[in-house]
Scaffold this motif. Structure first.
Motif, PDB file in Angstrom:
ATOM      1  N   VAL A  77      -9.573 -14.136  -3.345  1.00  0.00           N
ATOM      2  CA  VAL A  77      -9.759 -13.564  -3.854  1.00  0.00           C
ATOM      3  C   VAL A  77      -8.923 -11.727  -3.700  1.00  0.00           C
ATOM      4  O   VAL A  77      -7.914 -10.825  -4.467  1.00  0.00           O
ATOM      5  N   VAL A  78      -8.966 -12.455  -2.009  1.00  0.00           N
ATOM      6  CA  VAL A  78      -7.389 -11.646  -1.703  1.00  0.00           C
ATOM      7  C   VAL A  78      -5.995 -11.141  -1.825  1.00  0.00           C
ATOM      8  O   VAL A  78      -5.971 -10.397  -2.138  1.00  0.00           O
ATOM      9  N   THR A  79      -6.001 -12.410  -2.054  1.00  0.00           N
ATOM     10  CA  THR A  79      -4.303 -13.243  -2.307  1.00  0.00           C
ATOM     11  C   THR A  79      -4.103 -12.492  -4.056  1.00  0.00           C
ATOM     12  O   THR A  79      -3.465 -11.683  -3.746  1.00  0.00           O
ATOM     13  N   LEU A  80      -5.292 -12.587  -5.169  1.00  0.00           N
ATOM     14  CA  LEU A  80      -4.945 -12.615  -6.433  1.00  0.00           C
ATOM     15  C   LEU A  80      -4.509 -11.148  -6.276  1.00  0.00           C
ATOM     16  O   LEU A  80      -4.386 -10.044  -7.463  1.00  0.00           O
ATOM     17  N   THR A  81      -5.652  -9.896  -5.282  1.00  0.00           N
ATOM     18  CA  THR A  81      -5.591  -9.127  -5.489  1.00  0.00           C
ATOM     19  C   THR A  81      -4.445  -8.090  -5.056  1.00  0.00           C
ATOM     20  O   THR A  81      -4.219  -7.410  -5.794  1.00  0.00           O
ATOM     21  N   LEU A  82      -4.057  -8.482  -4.830  1.00  0.00           N
ATOM     22  CA  LEU A  82      -2.392  -8.301  -3.751  1.00  0.00           C
ATOM     23  C   LEU A  82      -1.783  -8.329  -4.852  1.00  0.00           C
ATOM     24  O   LEU A  82      -0.919  -7.812  -4.645  1.00  0.00           O
ATOM     25  N   TRP A  83      -1.559  -9.379  -5.756  1.00  0.00           N
ATOM     26  CA  TRP A  83      -0.391  -9.624  -6.032  1.00  0.00           C
ATOM     27  C   TRP A  83      -0.569  -8.725  -7.256  1.00  0.00           C
ATOM     28  O   TRP A  83       0.048  -9.166  -7.895  1.00  0.00           O
ATOM     29  N   THR A  84      -1.661  -8.605  -8.119  1.00  0.00           N
ATOM     30  CA  THR A  84      -1.979  -7.613  -8.740  1.00  0.00           C
ATOM     31  C   THR A  84      -1.791  -6.523  -8.574  1.00  0.00           C
ATOM     32  O   THR A  84      -0.460  -6.133  -9.707  1.00  0.00           O
ATOM     33  N   ASN A  85      -1.686  -6.290  -7.289  1.00  0.00           N
ATOM     34  CA  ASN A  85      -1.080  -5.108  -7.121  1.00  0.00           C
ATOM     35  C   ASN A  85       0.556  -5.408  -7.083  1.00  0.00           C
ATOM     36  O   ASN A  85       0.838  -3.664  -7.443  1.00  0.00           O
ATOM     37  N   VAL A  86       0.412  -5.898  -6.565  1.00  0.00           N
ATOM     38  CA  VAL A  86       2.426  -6.679  -6.295  1.00  0.00           C
ATOM     39  C   VAL A  86       2.804  -5.977  -7.998  1.00  0.00           C
ATOM     40  O   VAL A  86       4.141  -5.213  -7.898  1.00  0.00           O
ATOM     41  N   ILE A  87       2.300  -6.764  -8.907  1.00  0.00           N
ATOM     42  CA  ILE A  87       2.928  -6.461 -10.237  1.00  0.00           C
ATOM     43  C   ILE A  87       2.539  -5.374 -11.232  1.00  0.00           C
ATOM     44  O   ILE A  87       3.417  -5.195 -11.417  1.00  0.00           O
ATOM     45  N   VAL A  88       1.413  -4.908 -10.195  1.00  0.00           N
ATOM     46  CA  VAL A  88       1.342  -3.109 -10.936  1.00  0.00           C
ATOM     47  C   VAL A  88       2.213  -2.622 -10.938  1.00  0.00           C
ATOM     48  O   VAL A  88       2.802  -1.593 -11.217  1.00  0.00           O
ATOM     49  N   LEU A  89       2.455  -2.747  -8.737  1.00  0.00           N
ATOM     50  CA  LEU A  89       3.333  -1.496  -8.699  1.00  0.00           C
ATOM     51  C   LEU A  89       4.999  -1.173  -9.039  1.00  0.00           C
ATOM     52  O   LEU A  89       5.357  -0.618  -9.184  1.00  0.00           O
ATOM     53  N   ALA A  90       5.207  -2.875  -9.132  1.00  0.00           N
ATOM     54  CA  ALA A  90       6.594  -3.002  -9.410  1.00  0.00           C
ATOM     55  C   ALA A  90       6.761  -2.143 -11.312  1.00  0.00           C
ATOM     56  O   ALA A  90       7.310  -2.057 -12.170  1.00  0.00           O
ATOM     57  N   ALA A  91       5.802  -2.529 -12.044  1.00  0.00           N
ATOM     58  CA  ALA A  91       5.299  -1.611 -13.497  1.00  0.00           C
ATOM     59  C   ALA A  91       5.257  -0.916 -13.107  1.00  0.00           C
ATOM     60  O   ALA A  91       6.283  -0.227 -14.229  1.00  0.00           O
ATOM     61  N   VAL A  92       4.427   0.310 -12.364  1.00  0.00           N
ATOM     62  CA  VAL A  92       4.987   1.172 -12.626  1.00  0.00           C
ATOM     63  C   VAL A  92       6.087   1.871 -11.653  1.00  0.00           C
ATOM     64  O   VAL A  92       6.615   2.747 -12.145  1.00  0.00           O
ATOM     65  N   ALA A  93       6.496   1.763 -10.857  1.00  0.00           N
ATOM     66  CA  ALA A  93       7.917   1.270 -10.790  1.00  0.00           C
ATOM     67  C   ALA A  93       9.139   1.114 -11.636  1.00  0.00           C
ATOM     68  O   ALA A  93       9.887   2.511 -11.424  1.00  0.00           O
TER      69      ALA A  93
END
Length: 212
Positions: A77-93
């Motif tokens: 869950v921790v890994t998937l949460t951080l991976w989700t954050n990566v995708i969202v950050l890249a999208a916002v960028a």
């Protein structure tokens, strides 16, 4: 955890400098700005900090629900949460780079709020992992503990203490984030996404193999 703390500093720099003085990770700052803005202090935003507070709360709640009842330590869950954050950050960028929304616009507030959701999730994950003095978003209590406990312990142990470096890294993250905005507001967000990605990979592989 120190790297994620630096990410907080970088994204707060983006929010404050480019998205209408909205903090994405430092909710204390948002509460203070919101209070002064409601008091009609000229030029201080109200909608941005208020919505960001809601976004941060939502992110923390979602991550808290995902980790609730699970055994301490790094898990899927921790890994998937951080991976989700990566995708969202890249999208916002990408949005910040292509659309370049102004801070007070709907797009700007939406970007700031999305970053706040990510920071809320990160803070909840840090709390779940429970490394002492490593909240990734809170500095005031860390400085208090450092000054009131670490410095009083004697010797030079304070130089290497994680409390000191948590403060140093959030400062460094803010400094680098502010400098990178000169190349484009999306640049520090891309860098933050890359750092979170590295943390997700390294944490997934090695967290439970080493003492903390």
């Amino acid at each position: 955890m120190l790297a994620l703390t630096a990410v907080t500093g970088a994204l707060d720099a983006v929010g404050y400098l480019s998205l209408d003085r909205v903090f994405t990770g430092n909710m204390t700052g948002n509460v203070v700005i919101l209070g002064m803005g409601i008091a009609s202090e000229e030029g201080l935003p109200v909608a941005g900090p208020l919505i960001a507070l809601g976004g941060f709360t939502l992110g923390a709640m979602v991550a808290g629900l995902l980790t609730r009842g699970r055994a301490a330590g790094w898990n899927r869950v921790v890994t998937l949460t951080l991976w989700t954050n990566v995708i969202v950050l890249a999208a916002v960028a990408t949005v910040l780079t292509i659309a370049a929304p102004t801070g007070g616009s709907v797009g700007g507030i939406a970007c700031a709020t999305t970053l706040a959701v990510v920071m809320g999730m990160q803070a909840a994950i840090a709390r779940f992992l429970a490394v002492p003095d490593m909240t990734t978003v809170v500095v005031t209590s860390t400085i208090t503990s450092f000054a009131g406990e670490t410095l009083l312990a004697g010797g030079l142990g304070w130089v290497a203490h994680r409390r000191l470096w948590a403060v140093v890294l959030i400062f460094a993250g803010a400094l680098v984030g502010a400098l990178l905005t000169r190349a484009g507001v999306g640049v520090p967000v891309y860098v933050a996404a890359a750092v979170v990605l590295v943390c997700a990979v390294v944490g997934h592989r090695y967290w439970n193999r080493v003492p903390h």
